[in-house]
Design a protein around this motif. Structure first.
Motif, PDB file in Angstrom:
ATOM      1  N   GLU A  64       0.829  -1.213   0.000  1.00 38.73           N
ATOM      2  CA  GLU A  64       0.000   0.000   0.000  1.00 38.73           C
ATOM      3  C   GLU A  64       0.867   1.268   0.000  1.00 38.73           C
ATOM      4  N   SER A  65       0.332   2.318  -0.622  1.00 37.92           N
ATOM      5  CA  SER A  65       0.959   3.643  -0.605  1.00 37.92           C
ATOM      6  C   SER A  65      -0.031   4.650  -0.043  1.00 37.92           C
ATOM      7  N   LYS A  66       0.480   5.613   0.728  1.00 46.12           N
ATOM      8  CA  LYS A  66      -0.356   6.695   1.256  1.00 46.12           C
ATOM      9  C   LYS A  66       0.415   8.000   1.154  1.00 46.12           C
ATOM     10  N   ARG A  67      -0.324   9.071   0.878  1.00 41.73           N
ATOM     11  CA  ARG A  67       0.277  10.397   0.879  1.00 41.73           C
ATOM     12  C   ARG A  67       0.249  10.932   2.310  1.00 41.73           C
ATOM     13  N   VAL A  68       1.391  11.416   2.766  1.00 34.91           N
ATOM     14  CA  VAL A  68       1.535  11.987   4.106  1.00 34.91           C
ATOM     15  C   VAL A  68       1.770  13.479   3.938  1.00 34.91           C
ATOM     16  N   GLU A  69       1.044  14.292   4.723  1.00 35.57           N
ATOM     17  CA  GLU A  69       1.163  15.740   4.563  1.00 35.57           C
ATOM     18  C   GLU A  69       1.394  16.415   5.914  1.00 35.57           C
ATOM     19  N   PHE A  70       2.315  17.380   5.908  1.00 35.07           N
ATOM     20  CA  PHE A  70       2.597  18.216   7.069  1.00 35.07           C
ATOM     21  C   PHE A  70       2.292  19.661   6.692  1.00 35.07           C
ATOM     22  N   SER A  71       1.727  20.410   7.616  1.00 38.45           N
ATOM     23  CA  SER A  71       1.520  21.841   7.423  1.00 38.45           C
ATOM     24  C   SER A  71       2.442  22.577   8.394  1.00 38.45           C
ATOM     25  N   VAL A  72       3.277  23.448   7.868  1.00 36.90           N
ATOM     26  CA  VAL A  72       4.248  24.170   8.685  1.00 36.90           C
ATOM     27  C   VAL A  72       3.910  25.650   8.654  1.00 36.90           C
ATOM     28  N   SER A  73       3.663  26.220   9.836  1.00 40.24           N
ATOM     29  CA  SER A  73       3.366  27.655   9.935  1.00 40.24           C
ATOM     30  C   SER A  73       4.579  28.375  10.516  1.00 40.24           C
ATOM     31  N   THR A  74       4.578  29.691  10.384  1.00 40.86           N
ATOM     32  CA  THR A  74       5.676  30.470  10.950  1.00 40.86           C
ATOM     33  C   THR A  74       5.715  30.332  12.470  1.00 40.86           C
ATOM     34  N   ASP A  75       4.572  30.104  13.094  1.00 37.56           N
ATOM     35  CA  ASP A  75       4.535  29.931  14.551  1.00 37.56           C
ATOM     36  C   ASP A  75       5.375  28.730  14.985  1.00 37.56           C
ATOM     37  N   SER A  76       5.344  27.661  14.197  1.00 33.65           N
ATOM     38  CA  SER A  76       6.119  26.469  14.557  1.00 33.65           C
ATOM     39  C   SER A  76       7.616  26.665  14.324  1.00 33.65           C
ATOM     40  N   LEU A  77       8.002  27.708  13.593  1.00 31.53           N
ATOM     41  CA  LEU A  77       9.412  27.993  13.336  1.00 31.53           C
ATOM     42  C   LEU A  77       9.985  29.029  14.298  1.00 31.53           C
ATOM     43  N   SER A  78       9.133  29.626  15.119  1.00 28.14           N
ATOM     44  CA  SER A  78       9.575  30.646  16.072  1.00 28.14           C
ATOM     45  C   SER A  78      10.404  30.016  17.180  1.00 28.14           C
ATOM     46  N   ALA A  79      11.253  30.824  17.777  1.00 25.73           N
ATOM     47  CA  ALA A  79      12.068  30.383  18.913  1.00 25.73           C
ATOM     48  C   ALA A  79      11.948  31.417  20.032  1.00 25.73           C
ATOM     49  N   VAL A  80      12.238  31.001  21.239  1.00 25.66           N
ATOM     50  CA  VAL A  80      12.173  31.899  22.387  1.00 25.66           C
ATOM     51  C   VAL A  80      13.535  32.576  22.543  1.00 25.66           C
ATOM     52  N   ASN A  81      13.521  33.918  22.598  1.00 25.57           N
ATOM     53  CA  ASN A  81      14.771  34.662  22.739  1.00 25.57           C
ATOM     54  C   ASN A  81      15.182  34.775  24.209  1.00 25.57           C
ATOM     55  N   ASN A  82      16.251  35.506  24.482  1.00 26.53           N
ATOM     56  CA  ASN A  82      16.769  35.649  25.856  1.00 26.53           C
ATOM     57  C   ASN A  82      15.821  36.390  26.787  1.00 26.53           C
ATOM     58  N   GLN A  83      14.879  37.136  26.252  1.00 29.62           N
ATOM     59  CA  GLN A  83      13.899  37.860  27.063  1.00 29.62           C
ATOM     60  C   GLN A  83      12.647  37.011  27.302  1.00 29.62           C
ATOM     61  N   GLY A  84      12.635  35.773  26.809  1.00 32.99           N
ATOM     62  CA  GLY A  84      11.497  34.885  27.001  1.00 32.99           C
ATOM     63  C   GLY A  84      10.351  35.149  26.039  1.00 32.99           C
ATOM     64  N   GLU A  85      10.634  35.870  24.964  1.00 35.38           N
ATOM     65  CA  GLU A  85       9.594  36.193  23.974  1.00 35.38           C
ATOM     66  C   GLU A  85       9.768  35.323  22.738  1.00 35.38           C
ATOM     67  N   LYS A  86       8.649  34.928  22.172  1.00 34.84           N
ATOM     68  CA  LYS A  86       8.684  34.152  20.935  1.00 34.84           C
ATOM     69  C   LYS A  86       9.092  35.078  19.796  1.00 34.84           C
ATOM     70  N   GLN A  87      10.045  34.643  18.988  1.00 33.60           N
ATOM     71  CA  GLN A  87      10.577  35.492  17.928  1.00 33.60           C
ATOM     72  C   GLN A  87      10.735  34.673  16.649  1.00 33.60           C
ATOM     73  N   LEU A  88      10.340  35.260  15.540  1.00 31.42           N
ATOM     74  CA  LEU A  88      10.519  34.649  14.231  1.00 31.42           C
ATOM     75  C   LEU A  88      11.573  35.442  13.483  1.00 31.42           C
ATOM     76  N   GLU A  89      12.579  34.741  12.991  1.00 30.60           N
ATOM     77  CA  GLU A  89      13.623  35.391  12.218  1.00 30.60           C
ATOM     78  C   GLU A  89      13.404  35.112  10.729  1.00 30.60           C
ATOM     79  N   ALA A  90      13.610  36.132   9.924  1.00 33.24           N
ATOM     80  CA  ALA A  90      13.520  35.951   8.472  1.00 33.24           C
ATOM     81  C   ALA A  90      14.754  35.191   7.997  1.00 33.24           C
ATOM     82  N   GLY A  91      14.614  34.472   6.901  1.00 32.63           N
ATOM     83  CA  GLY A  91      15.756  33.749   6.341  1.00 32.63           C
ATOM     84  C   GLY A  91      15.356  32.373   5.853  1.00 32.63           C
ATOM     85  N   VAL A  92      16.362  31.601   5.503  1.00 35.10           N
ATOM     86  CA  VAL A  92      16.147  30.271   4.930  1.00 35.10           C
ATOM     87  C   VAL A  92      15.945  29.237   6.039  1.00 35.10           C
ATOM     88  N   ILE A  93      14.955  28.375   5.851  1.00 33.72           N
ATOM     89  CA  ILE A  93      14.716  27.221   6.723  1.00 33.72           C
ATOM     90  C   ILE A  93      14.823  25.978   5.851  1.00 33.72           C
TER      91      ILE A  93
END
Length: 112
Positions: free
Chosen positions: A65-94
């Protein structure tokens, strides 16, 4: 795994990216496969792991059997917590990887 696709090469807050692939059970037995999606931010100013697990799916497949698997990636899931404890999104290549951490499957440009 085959037919790996990214829905777009640019990601914004309003436009998540979809990553899909075709998973095939080529064995003679029914099985369940785990598909792991990792990301890498090669130029992050925030200290992050080299590769981070974004999502995973466990897929049951009958023999042949074959199945298509799909993931949805939002910018929220790419954010990281900075030194001030705030969620931050950086522009650039992922970069994205599936299961094998040595083979890149694609990349997107994150635009704020």
């Amino acid at each position: 795994m085959s037919e790996i696709r990214l829905s777009d090469r640019v990601m914004t807050n309003l436009q998540p990216v979809s990553i899909s692939l075709l998973l095939t059970n080529e064995s003679e037995y029914d099985t369940a496969e785990s598909v792991l999606l990792f990301m890498e931010d090669p130029v992050s100013k925030i200290v992050r792991p080299v590769r981070e697990l974004l999502d995973f799916k466990r897929v049951a497949l009958d023999k042949g059997e074959s199945k298509r698997v799909e993931f949805s990636v939002s910018t929220d899931s790419l954010s990281a917590v900075n030194n001030q404890g705030e969620k931050q999104l950086e522009a650039g290549v992922i970069r994205f990887y599936i299961n094998d951490l040595t083979e890149k499957i694609g990349e997107v440009e994150v635009v704020k």
